[in-house]
Write an enzyme that holds these catalytic residues in place. Structure first.
Site, PDB file in Angstrom:
ATOM      1  N   LYS A  26       2.146  -3.776   6.533  1.00 32.77           N
ATOM      2  CA  LYS A  26       2.574  -3.749   5.123  1.00 32.77           C
ATOM      3  C   LYS A  26       4.077  -3.475   5.045  1.00 32.77           C
ATOM      4  O   LYS A  26       4.801  -4.093   4.276  1.00 32.77           O
ATOM      5  CB  LYS A  26       1.799  -2.675   4.340  1.00 32.77           C
ATOM      6  CG  LYS A  26       0.328  -2.949   4.214  1.00 32.77           C
ATOM      7  CD  LYS A  26       0.048  -4.193   3.391  1.00 32.77           C
ATOM      8  CE  LYS A  26      -1.423  -4.530   3.331  1.00 32.77           C
ATOM      9  NZ  LYS A  26      -1.708  -5.856   2.786  1.00 32.77           N
ATOM     10  N   TYR A  35      -1.971  -1.207  10.868  1.00 31.65           N
ATOM     11  CA  TYR A  35      -2.199  -1.749   9.525  1.00 31.65           C
ATOM     12  C   TYR A  35      -1.024  -1.381   8.602  1.00 31.65           C
ATOM     13  O   TYR A  35      -0.452  -2.226   7.911  1.00 31.65           O
ATOM     14  CB  TYR A  35      -3.527  -1.210   8.953  1.00 31.65           C
ATOM     15  CG  TYR A  35      -3.621  -1.392   7.460  1.00 31.65           C
ATOM     16  CD1 TYR A  35      -3.791  -2.658   6.909  1.00 31.65           C
ATOM     17  CD2 TYR A  35      -3.504  -0.296   6.581  1.00 31.65           C
ATOM     18  CE1 TYR A  35      -3.857  -2.833   5.531  1.00 31.65           C
ATOM     19  CE2 TYR A  35      -3.570  -0.468   5.216  1.00 31.65           C
ATOM     20  CZ  TYR A  35      -3.742  -1.736   4.693  1.00 31.65           C
ATOM     21  OH  TYR A  35      -3.787  -1.914   3.326  1.00 31.65           O
ATOM     22  N   SER A  68       0.840  -1.200   0.000  1.00 36.63           N
ATOM     23  CA  SER A  68       0.000   0.000   0.000  1.00 36.63           C
ATOM     24  C   SER A  68       0.870   1.243   0.000  1.00 36.63           C
ATOM     25  O   SER A  68       1.997   1.238   0.526  1.00 36.63           O
ATOM     26  CB  SER A  68      -0.849  -0.013   1.274  1.00 36.63           C
ATOM     27  OG  SER A  68      -1.439   1.236   1.480  1.00 36.63           O
TER      28      SER A  68
HETATM   29  P1  NAD Z   1     -10.944  -6.986   1.396  1.00 35.87           P
HETATM   30  O1  NAD Z   1     -11.119  -7.014   2.859  1.00 35.87           O
HETATM   31  O2  NAD Z   1     -12.128  -6.699   0.550  1.00 35.87           O
HETATM   32  O3  NAD Z   1     -10.292  -8.360   0.895  1.00 35.87           O
HETATM   33  C1  NAD Z   1      -9.405  -9.115   1.685  1.00 35.87           C
HETATM   34  C2  NAD Z   1      -9.898 -10.550   1.693  1.00 35.87           C
HETATM   35  O4  NAD Z   1      -8.994 -11.334   2.479  1.00 35.87           O
HETATM   36  C3  NAD Z   1     -11.283 -10.702   2.299  1.00 35.87           C
HETATM   37  O5  NAD Z   1     -12.107 -11.440   1.420  1.00 35.87           O
HETATM   38  C4  NAD Z   1     -11.043 -11.456   3.610  1.00 35.87           C
HETATM   39  O6  NAD Z   1     -12.121 -12.309   3.928  1.00 35.87           O
HETATM   40  C5  NAD Z   1      -9.762 -12.207   3.299  1.00 35.87           C
HETATM   41  N1  NAD Z   1      -8.911 -12.546   4.444  1.00 35.87           N
HETATM   42  C6  NAD Z   1      -8.465 -11.742   5.441  1.00 35.87           C
HETATM   43  N2  NAD Z   1      -7.679 -12.421   6.273  1.00 35.87           N
HETATM   44  C7  NAD Z   1      -7.609 -13.713   5.798  1.00 35.87           C
HETATM   45  C8  NAD Z   1      -6.945 -14.885   6.210  1.00 35.87           C
HETATM   46  N3  NAD Z   1      -6.189 -14.932   7.308  1.00 35.87           N
HETATM   47  N4  NAD Z   1      -7.101 -16.011   5.474  1.00 35.87           N
HETATM   48  C9  NAD Z   1      -7.870 -16.003   4.357  1.00 35.87           C
HETATM   49  N5  NAD Z   1      -8.522 -14.926   3.921  1.00 35.87           N
HETATM   50  C10 NAD Z   1      -8.387 -13.779   4.627  1.00 35.87           C
HETATM   51  O7  NAD Z   1      -9.784  -5.938   1.077  1.00 35.87           O
HETATM   52  P2  NAD Z   1      -9.279  -5.362  -0.317  1.00 35.87           P
HETATM   53  O8  NAD Z   1      -9.625  -3.925  -0.362  1.00 35.87           O
HETATM   54  O9  NAD Z   1      -9.700  -6.229  -1.423  1.00 35.87           O
HETATM   55  O10 NAD Z   1      -7.722  -5.459  -0.098  1.00 35.87           O
HETATM   56  C11 NAD Z   1      -6.968  -6.557  -0.550  1.00 35.87           C
HETATM   57  C12 NAD Z   1      -5.518  -6.383  -0.122  1.00 35.87           C
HETATM   58  O11 NAD Z   1      -5.023  -5.157  -0.638  1.00 35.87           O
HETATM   59  C13 NAD Z   1      -5.334  -6.301   1.396  1.00 35.87           C
HETATM   60  O12 NAD Z   1      -4.136  -6.947   1.738  1.00 35.87           O
HETATM   61  C14 NAD Z   1      -5.228  -4.818   1.651  1.00 35.87           C
HETATM   62  O13 NAD Z   1      -4.490  -4.529   2.791  1.00 35.87           O
HETATM   63  C15 NAD Z   1      -4.499  -4.350   0.404  1.00 35.87           C
HETATM   64  N6  NAD Z   1      -4.742  -2.930   0.112  1.00 35.87           N
HETATM   65  C16 NAD Z   1      -6.030  -2.464   0.010  1.00 35.87           C
HETATM   66  C17 NAD Z   1      -6.256  -1.117  -0.238  1.00 35.87           C
HETATM   67  C18 NAD Z   1      -7.666  -0.572  -0.329  1.00 35.87           C
HETATM   68  O14 NAD Z   1      -7.832   0.623  -0.210  1.00 35.87           O
HETATM   69  N7  NAD Z   1      -8.685  -1.382  -0.554  1.00 35.87           N
HETATM   70  C19 NAD Z   1      -5.179  -0.252  -0.406  1.00 35.87           C
HETATM   71  C20 NAD Z   1      -3.876  -0.758  -0.311  1.00 35.87           C
HETATM   72  C21 NAD Z   1      -3.679  -2.111  -0.053  1.00 35.87           C
HETATM   73  C1  UD1 Z   2      -7.015   5.228   3.331  1.00 33.94           C
HETATM   74  C2  UD1 Z   2      -6.217   4.615   4.443  1.00 33.94           C
HETATM   75  C3  UD1 Z   2      -4.838   4.220   3.922  1.00 33.94           C
HETATM   76  C4  UD1 Z   2      -4.955   3.315   2.716  1.00 33.94           C
HETATM   77  C5  UD1 Z   2      -5.763   4.052   1.659  1.00 33.94           C
HETATM   78  C6  UD1 Z   2      -5.911   3.205   0.430  1.00 33.94           C
HETATM   79  C7  UD1 Z   2      -7.140   5.729   6.396  1.00 33.94           C
HETATM   80  C8  UD1 Z   2      -6.865   6.701   7.508  1.00 33.94           C
HETATM   81  N1  UD1 Z   2      -6.139   5.564   5.517  1.00 33.94           N
HETATM   82  O1  UD1 Z   2      -6.365   6.408   2.982  1.00 33.94           O
HETATM   83  O2  UD1 Z   2      -4.113   3.546   4.908  1.00 33.94           O
HETATM   84  O3  UD1 Z   2      -3.691   2.995   2.200  1.00 33.94           O
HETATM   85  O4  UD1 Z   2      -7.060   4.371   2.210  1.00 33.94           O
HETATM   86  O5  UD1 Z   2      -7.191   3.105   0.010  1.00 33.94           O
HETATM   87  O6  UD1 Z   2      -8.190   5.104   6.344  1.00 33.94           O
HETATM   88  N2  UD1 Z   2     -12.591  11.855   3.597  1.00 33.94           N
HETATM   89  C9  UD1 Z   2     -13.553  12.767   3.970  1.00 33.94           C
HETATM   90  N3  UD1 Z   2     -14.687  12.302   4.561  1.00 33.94           N
HETATM   91  C10 UD1 Z   2     -14.917  10.972   4.784  1.00 33.94           C
HETATM   92  C11 UD1 Z   2     -13.926  10.038   4.391  1.00 33.94           C
HETATM   93  C12 UD1 Z   2     -12.770  10.510   3.817  1.00 33.94           C
HETATM   94  O7  UD1 Z   2     -13.386  13.959   3.773  1.00 33.94           O
HETATM   95  O8  UD1 Z   2     -15.966  10.615   5.351  1.00 33.94           O
HETATM   96  C13 UD1 Z   2     -11.359  12.343   2.962  1.00 33.94           C
HETATM   97  C14 UD1 Z   2     -10.117  12.009   3.762  1.00 33.94           C
HETATM   98  O9  UD1 Z   2      -9.823  13.008   4.673  1.00 33.94           O
HETATM   99  C15 UD1 Z   2      -9.089  11.920   2.641  1.00 33.94           C
HETATM  100  C16 UD1 Z   2      -9.882  11.445   1.421  1.00 33.94           C
HETATM  101  O10 UD1 Z   2     -11.246  11.703   1.709  1.00 33.94           O
HETATM  102  O11 UD1 Z   2      -8.592  13.189   2.363  1.00 33.94           O
HETATM  103  C17 UD1 Z   2      -9.704   9.975   1.138  1.00 33.94           C
HETATM  104  O12 UD1 Z   2      -9.953   9.252   2.332  1.00 33.94           O
HETATM  105  P1  UD1 Z   2      -9.960   7.652   2.383  1.00 33.94           P
HETATM  106  O13 UD1 Z   2     -10.870   7.127   1.347  1.00 33.94           O
HETATM  107  O14 UD1 Z   2     -10.210   7.262   3.794  1.00 33.94           O
HETATM  108  O15 UD1 Z   2      -8.497   7.258   1.922  1.00 33.94           O
HETATM  109  P2  UD1 Z   2      -7.053   7.710   2.516  1.00 33.94           P
HETATM  110  O16 UD1 Z   2      -7.207   8.570   3.676  1.00 33.94           O
HETATM  111  O17 UD1 Z   2      -6.253   8.203   1.389  1.00 33.94           O
END
Ligand code: NAD
Ligand code: UD1
Length: 342
Positions: free
Chosen positions: A154, A150, A125
């Site tokens: 990573k 969290y 991330s």
């Molecule tokens: P998500 O929660 O929708 O998907 C993660 C999946 O992993 C879920 O289906 C959950 O049931 C499963 N899971 C969790 N722990 C597990 C375990 N121990 N064994 C088996 N399954 C397990 O999240 P996502 O948004 O799809 O994110 C996927 C990956 O990308 C995560 O590692 C997350 O940290 C990373 N990531 C997400 C974002 C974001 O904003 N969505 C940003 C940066 C990184």
């Molecule tokens: C979030 C995670 C970050 C992750 C990233 C990836 C947090 C604190 N950080 O970041 O670890 O890597 O997602 O998806 O959750 N905002 C509002 N009102 C709201 C919600 C959000 O104004 O109700 C604003 C926030 O202040 C920010 C922007 O929208 O400026 C995006 O917020 P968000 O979607 O939570 O993402 P990040 O903060 O970038």
């Protein structure tokens, strides 16, 4: 046939990636414990692709249970999405986050070693860049200074994988640093399905647009940015999914033991701009008020995309309008999210 093991493949990014992999000729096996996803995803994936994917309901921390997946399939590579990802929750439940995120990755690598699986793509991330304000973030930007457990998982797992790649010379690891994944598949059949009140901007806006939540609070409009609200690099989840196919092809064709790529668009969009784009997509006003800054937020965060473009051949194609319209399509077709398992 050799398969890609997609851990966490029932989740938001994993499920979209399963589709991209399938469309690019990969055979997929999914392992997920459904802690943050639902069985219905499997039906939806079948509706979209016509294929019933092989699915194991398994906790990736449970080595013996996960071994069965390696034993019963010819796993050729792994994309590891499985993990917990809610920032606020990680502050309240650090042990659960460290335990789940670290142990699941360690178990997967142990089994990869045992079964001689050499290719790994890991979901990292942009949060590993910490609180720096030196944008855009390049893959060489300093790491650390994470603001929550969290983020530290990573950061630690990137290091764990670097150490493993040194120790096990055949292992090839690709670390993908996602910026802000949003949007949904064009079918509206799968999308982001958060439990409870969403914390992140797009799921929150969607609920306000749908009338489920009353209004959005914009966290701060006094930042040193063009319109005073924070800028983020929102990337369509389908573009992100395609990035994983490129990453798998990269590890298959390059000798680098560790490769690192940002996956973003390279563009910052402000909260105000995101609200305006969503209003256009849904055709009505999104009620919002301006509130205090959210602790830990940085004003501006966007990716340098040069390395991914040059070395991975990856470029995000979809616009912020498409992110909003696909999000809205998913929201209107699934106002209460996906049906629960029970
Ligand atoms: P998500 O929660 O929708 O998907 C993660 C999946 O992993 C879920 O289906 C959950 O049931 C499963 N899971 C969790 N722990 C597990 C375990 N121990 N064994 C088996 N399954 C397990 O999240 P996502 O948004 O799809 O994110 C996927 C990956 O990308 C995560 O590692 C997350 O940290 C990373 N990531 C997400 C974002 C974001 O904003 N969505 C940003 C940066 C990184
Ligand atoms: C979030 C995670 C970050 C992750 C990233 C990836 C947090 C604190 N950080 O970041 O670890 O890597 O997602 O998806 O959750 N905002 C509002 N009102 C709201 C919600 C959000 O104004 O109700 C604003 C926030 O202040 C920010 C922007 O929208 O400026 C995006 O917020 P968000 O979607 O939570 O993402 P990040 O903060 O970038």
């Amino acid at each position: 046939m050799a398969s890609v093991l997609v851990t966490g493949g029932m989740g938001f990014i994993g499920s979209h990636t399963v589709i991209s992999l399938y469309e690019n000729g990969f055979d997929v096996v999914i392992a997920d414990n459904l802690i943050n996803s639902k069985t219905e995803v499997l039906n939806r994936l079948e509706q979209i692709t016509g294929k019933r994917f092989k699915f194991y309901k398994v906790d990736c921390c449970d080595k013996e249970a996960l071994r069965k997946v390696f034993e019963e399939n010819e796993i050729d590579s792994v994309i590891h999405f499985a993990g917990l990802k809610a920032v606020g929750e990680s502050v309240r439940m650090p042990l659960e986050y460290y335990s789940n995120n670290i142990n699941s990755m360690l178990t997967v690598v142990e089994l990869m070693n045992e079964y001689k699986v050499r290719k790994l793509v890991f979901s990292s991330s942009a949060t590993v860049y910490g609180e720096s304000e030196d944008v855009p973030f390049t893959e060489e930007s300093p790491l650390g200074m994470c603001t929550n457990p969290y983020g530290w998982t990573k950061w630690m797992l990137e290091q764990v994988l670097r150490d493993c790649a040194k120790a096990y010379p055949d292992l090839k690891v690709c670390l993908l640093r996602y910026f802000n994944p949003v949007g949904a598949h064009e079918s509206g059949l799968i999308g982001e399905d958060p439990k409870g009140i969403p914390n992140n901007l797009f799921p929150y806006i969607s609920k306000v647009a749908a009338g489920t939540l009353e209004q959005l609070t914009v966290f701060g409009d006094d930042y040193d940015t063009p319109d005073g609200t924070c800028l983020r690099d929102y990337i369509h989840v389908c573009d992100l999914a395609d990035g994983h196919v490129k990453a798998l092809n990269f590890v298959a064709t390059h000798d680098d033991s560790v490769s690192v790529f940002n996956l973003g668009t390279g563009k910052g969009t402000s909260v105000k701009e995101a609200v305006a784009a969503f209003e256009k997509a849904c055709g009505h006003e999104i009620k919002h008020v301006f509130g205090a800054r959210r602790p830990g937020d940085i004003p501006v965060c966007y990716a340098s995309t040069d390395k991914a473009r040059k070395e991975l051949g990856f470029e995000a194609k979809r616009t912020i309008e498409e992110m909003c319209s696909s999000c809205w399509n998913w929201q209107t077709k699934n106002p209460d999210g996906l049906p629960s398992d029970s």
